[in-house]
Scaffold this motif. Sequence first.
Motif, PDB file in Angstrom:
ATOM      1  N   ARG A  81       0.843  -1.194   0.000  1.00  0.00           N
ATOM      2  CA  ARG A  81       0.000   0.000   0.000  1.00  0.00           C
ATOM      3  C   ARG A  81       0.879   1.246   0.000  1.00  0.00           C
ATOM      4  O   ARG A  81       1.860   1.325   0.757  1.00  0.00           O
ATOM      5  N   ASP A  82       0.532   2.227  -0.846  1.00  0.00           N
ATOM      6  CA  ASP A  82       1.221   3.511  -0.821  1.00  0.00           C
ATOM      7  C   ASP A  82       0.856   4.266   0.449  1.00  0.00           C
ATOM      8  O   ASP A  82      -0.214   4.055   1.044  1.00  0.00           O
ATOM      9  N   SER A  83       1.738   5.162   0.849  1.00  0.00           N
ATOM     10  CA  SER A  83       1.481   5.985   2.022  1.00  0.00           C
ATOM     11  C   SER A  83       0.240   6.843   1.806  1.00  0.00           C
ATOM     12  O   SER A  83       0.041   7.421   0.731  1.00  0.00           O
ATOM     13  N   GLY A  84      -0.590   6.927   2.842  1.00  0.00           N
ATOM     14  CA  GLY A  84      -1.781   7.751   2.756  1.00  0.00           C
ATOM     15  C   GLY A  84      -1.648   9.053   3.521  1.00  0.00           C
ATOM     16  O   GLY A  84      -2.655   9.681   3.871  1.00  0.00           O
ATOM     17  N   MET A  85      -0.404   9.491   3.790  1.00  0.00           N
ATOM     18  CA  MET A  85      -0.174  10.707   4.560  1.00  0.00           C
ATOM     19  C   MET A  85       0.186  11.884   3.662  1.00  0.00           C
ATOM     20  O   MET A  85       0.904  11.708   2.669  1.00  0.00           O
ATOM     21  N   VAL A  86      -0.302  13.044   4.056  1.00  0.00           N
ATOM     22  CA  VAL A  86       0.073  14.272   3.363  1.00  0.00           C
ATOM     23  C   VAL A  86       1.449  14.728   3.851  1.00  0.00           C
ATOM     24  O   VAL A  86       2.298  15.155   3.068  1.00  0.00           O
TER      25      VAL A  86
END
Length: 404
Positions: free
Chosen positions: A222-227
């Motif tokens: 999964r790719d990072s979901g953080m801004v």
Amino acid sequence: MEGAERGGNFERNTKSRLETHLRATTEAAGLFTDDLILEILSCLPARSLHRFKCVSVSWRDLIADPSNRKKLRQTLAGFLYFTSDDSGDRHHFASVSGGAAPFDPSLPCLQPTKYKYMAQVDACNGLLLYRGSNKKMMAYWNWNWAEDDFHFVVCNPVTGRWVELPPSPQAPENRFSCTAGLAFDPAVSSNFYILHSEQIFVGCYITGVNIYSSRTGSWTRRDSGMVEKVSLCFFSKYVFVCGIMYTVGSLKHKHEYVLLGVDMEGKVWKTIRVPNGPRIGAIGLSQGCLHYSVDSVVPIDDNNECLDSEITLWYLKDHDSKELVLKHTANTDKLMSMTGKKYRVVEIHPHCDTIFLVSCGGDTLVEYDMQHQKVGCILKLEKDSIQKFLPYVCAASDAPTSLI
């Protein structure tokens, strides 16, 4: 003849008394509710719980019921740590009770002839995560997680059962994997998860995670979901709380520590600001809540000429919240005067407001009661031990079905 008659009467009277006692005991046992039995069983060590499963079918079902496992949560047995040299990794156990380790810390069941180096990575609710490799790394923080010869191994040390995981997916170009954590909650499911984080070389911040599920037997990326761009701290462990895996990181270019949380599907990502200190803090699951403890430096006069050091203990009261609440504060100088050494926080007790500190020389581990401001046991450590300690709590349940 008269003697034989007296003997027969004695046997009949004895049998009658035993039958009466047995009926009374059975009737008394019937008065115990399940909640009362669970409260009594919760005080027993894990091995005793396994034996009490043989008392009756109802007791076996009561102990094995997933909804009761949290009530039967066991106390902290001690800490796993290891030393490493050219001959391989040696595993040790520091018991908080002073007794023997609940298992052989060298774990002969892991077939050490297959992997020369078996490094401890994480522990969660009675299961252990290891990294097996035939290549020695220069230091824990320099592990080359992309090496082809390494595998993750998950083990239940009490039963001796273990499983070798398939290789974690290779990180994309210019990225590397640096930390991993184990998630297992027997009160929810018999399945476990491994979260293997991924960072980018340029700028060094997290870009995604690889998640292994024992239910599917496969990895998912999964790719990072953080801004925000968060860099992971290599010595920080992972803590699994209510479906979220937490670790400590720092915000890029801000020199500010945060808690990074990811769910086991890689869909929910969150960061929580933490109080900053001169060193990275320690996280742990204690009393059902996420806790964080850190060293702080505070002025003791208006001119800031004299500085004092303190240790603070914080907790996340609400799992949906992003704010830590201050719980206890202790003066570090007073602690050092009691022991004559300097320490840093490394662990938090799973069931009370007690922290564990390692001496700067790395030869002792000290228990400190934050609520009553008292020093507890002082554990002697092996020389040149790796400064990572995994708290081991004996699981009341058997090995998960996914490990059988």
